[in-house]
Scaffold this active site. Structure first.
Site, short mmCIF file in Angstrom:
data_model
loop_
_atom_site.label_atom_id
_atom_site.label_comp_id
_atom_site.label_asym_id
_atom_site.label_seq_id
_atom_site.Cartn_x
_atom_site.Cartn_y
_atom_site.Cartn_z
N SER A 137 1.05 -1.17 0.22
CA SER A 137 -0.30 -0.38 0.47
C SER A 137 1.06 0.99 -0.09
O SER A 137 0.26 2.72 0.05
CB SER A 137 -1.19 -0.14 1.60
OG SER A 137 -1.75 -0.83 0.69
N LYS B 70 0.13 3.66 -2.87
CA LYS B 70 -0.78 3.87 -3.20
C LYS B 70 -0.34 5.59 -3.53
O LYS B 70 -0.87 6.25 -4.03
CB LYS B 70 -1.73 4.07 -1.87
CG LYS B 70 -2.14 2.50 -2.12
CD LYS B 70 -3.05 2.47 -0.56
CE LYS B 70 -3.60 0.45 -1.27
NZ LYS B 70 -4.57 0.33 -0.04
N TYR C 214 -3.70 -2.49 -10.34
CA TYR C 214 -3.77 -2.01 -8.60
C TYR C 214 -2.55 -3.40 -8.21
O TYR C 214 -2.18 -3.08 -7.12
CB TYR C 214 -5.34 -2.15 -8.16
CG TYR C 214 -4.75 -2.06 -6.73
CD1 TYR C 214 -4.34 -0.76 -5.08
CD2 TYR C 214 -5.11 -3.48 -5.38
CE1 TYR C 214 -4.22 -1.18 -4.07
CE2 TYR C 214 -5.29 -3.40 -4.65
CZ TYR C 214 -4.85 -2.77 -3.77
OH TYR C 214 -5.24 -2.51 -2.19
N TYR D 52 -4.48 4.16 7.77
CA TYR D 52 -6.39 3.67 8.33
C TYR D 52 -6.44 3.72 9.54
O TYR D 52 -6.64 5.46 9.37
CB TYR D 52 -6.77 1.93 7.26
CG TYR D 52 -5.41 1.57 6.15
CD1 TYR D 52 -5.54 1.66 5.32
CD2 TYR D 52 -4.47 1.30 6.50
CE1 TYR D 52 -4.87 2.05 4.40
CE2 TYR D 52 -3.38 0.51 5.94
CZ TYR D 52 -3.81 1.26 4.14
OH TYR D 52 -2.90 0.55 3.12
N VAL E 77 1.34 -3.76 3.60
CA VAL E 77 1.18 -4.70 4.91
C VAL E 77 2.37 -5.68 4.20
O VAL E 77 2.89 -7.23 5.16
CB VAL E 77 0.13 -5.23 3.91
CG1 VAL E 77 -1.42 -5.11 4.48
CG2 VAL E 77 0.10 -6.29 3.02
O1 DON Z 1 -4.60 -4.35 -1.29
C1 DON Z 1 -4.30 -5.29 -0.78
O2 DON Z 1 -4.89 -6.10 -0.08
C2 DON Z 1 -2.74 -5.08 -0.93
N1 DON Z 1 -1.88 -5.07 -2.04
C3 DON Z 1 -2.50 -3.92 -0.04
C4 DON Z 1 -2.41 -3.26 1.29
C5 DON Z 1 -1.44 -2.58 2.20
O3 DON Z 1 -1.27 -2.79 2.20
C6 DON Z 1 -3.04 -2.54 3.12
N2 DON Z 1 -1.71 -1.17 4.31
N3 DON Z 1 -1.15 -1.61 5.01
#
Ligand code: DON
Length: 311
Positions: free
Chosen positions: A64, A67, A191, A243, A261
């Protein structure tokens, strides 16, 4: 002036000795295999000094954190009209939540929750094939980091494509509200690939310089975005970058930051430093446990919090 080299060294030593390292993300299978013992840190100062320690050269899945760069790219394409399709408020919900979308007619609260990032990916896809859109983002990140070796981990992208049921749901739901303009699978492809970009702490800290320098690539260098846009992206990172833990991150660290993540965090001390940390184990909110602790230590030692008077 704080002794950054010493601070980086001491923080890395402290993190290496920590027994409690959080839990690696398991819902994307390749991330579950990453060794939680990793810790890396890199600080690039406004003067251009680079200080790093631990596994600062080892690429990890930025997830993320991507982003931030995708948002910068989308704002470059359509400017403030983006805000007709995405809000600028903290959501108070986890990154992958769908609950607010029905009440708010498919307009995500902000560009950093997954729903918002999917709208951003949809903007970046306009007029392109997905491969071209993701290539454009990768080129932008390489330019920011001044590093042509940055790659997408296709294995991670494929794995996310196979397991990203919530993202598929979010994309389809927003398509139903006409807030995605492409076929959901195309937007999702962009994405998933942006999340699978692999970068080291050094590359990430270098790529974040434009946010500490009011939009400049380097001191006195090329302008990437306007100073106003850099300030606004920092504001969104501070209020929404973690978040439903964004308030706690502001309380503990006090810097604009964006987590992923994969265990990476990009933090910005405006006018002072671009900081990247990586430790794969996550806390209960899905943000790097030791990465957050390391940034808390750095903010304390340097006085760089945006809520502190200048030292
Ligand atoms: O959309 C997802 O589940 C992952 N590609 C990215 C999520 C993420 O990194 C959330 N952040 N902490």
């Amino acid at each position: 002036m704080a002794d950054i080299a010493r601070i980086v060294r001491e923080v890395a030593q402290e993190m290496a000795a920590q027994a409690e390292r959080g839990a690696v993300a398991t819902y994307i299978p390749p991330l579950a295999k990453v060794d939680p013992q990793h810790f890396g840190i890199c600080i690039v100062t406004a003067e251009g000094e680079v200080h790093s320690a631990g596994d600062a050269e080892e690429p990890f899945s930025i997830q993320s954190v991507s982003k931030v760069f995708a948002l910068t790219q989308a704002l470059g394409k359509i400017g403030d009209t983006l805000w007709r399709r995405v809000g600028r408020e903290p959501s108070g919900t986890p990154f992958n939540s769908i609950v607010q979308l029905e009440r708010e007619q498919g307009i995500p609260r902000n560009p950093f929750i997954n729903a918002g990032a999917l709208v951003v990916a949809d903007v970046n896809l306009a007029g392109h094939a997905p491969r071209v859109a993701i290539g454009e983002l990768l080129r932008f990140i390489r330019y920011l980091a001044e590093d042509e070796t940055i790659l997408i981990d296709e294995h991670v992208a494929r794995s996310e494509q196979e397991t990203g049921f919530r993202n598929v749901a979010l994309a389809n739901y927003m398509r139903a509200f006409a807030n995605l303009t492409h076929a959901p699978e195309l937007t999702l492809g962009v994405y998933f690939h942006q999340c699978a970009i692999a970068m080291s702490c050094r590359q990430l800290a270098m790529a974040g310089r434009y946010l500490m320098l009011g939009g400049l690539l380097e001191p006195g260098g090329a302008r990437v975005i306007s100073a106003q846009r850099a300030r606004r992206i920092n504001a969104l990172m501070l209020t929404c970058g973690h978040y439903d833990a964004s308030g706690d991150f502001a309380f503990r660290v006090g810097l604009p930051g964006k987590s992923g993540v994969g265990g990476g965090i990009l933090a910005v001390a405006p006018g002072k430093a671009s900081i990247a940390v990586w430790s794969p184990g996550l806390n209960e909110n899905g943000n790097s446990l030791l990465g957050t602790l390391a940034l808390e230590r750095i903010a304390e030692a340097t006085g760089w919090s945006v809520f502190s008077p200048p030292r």
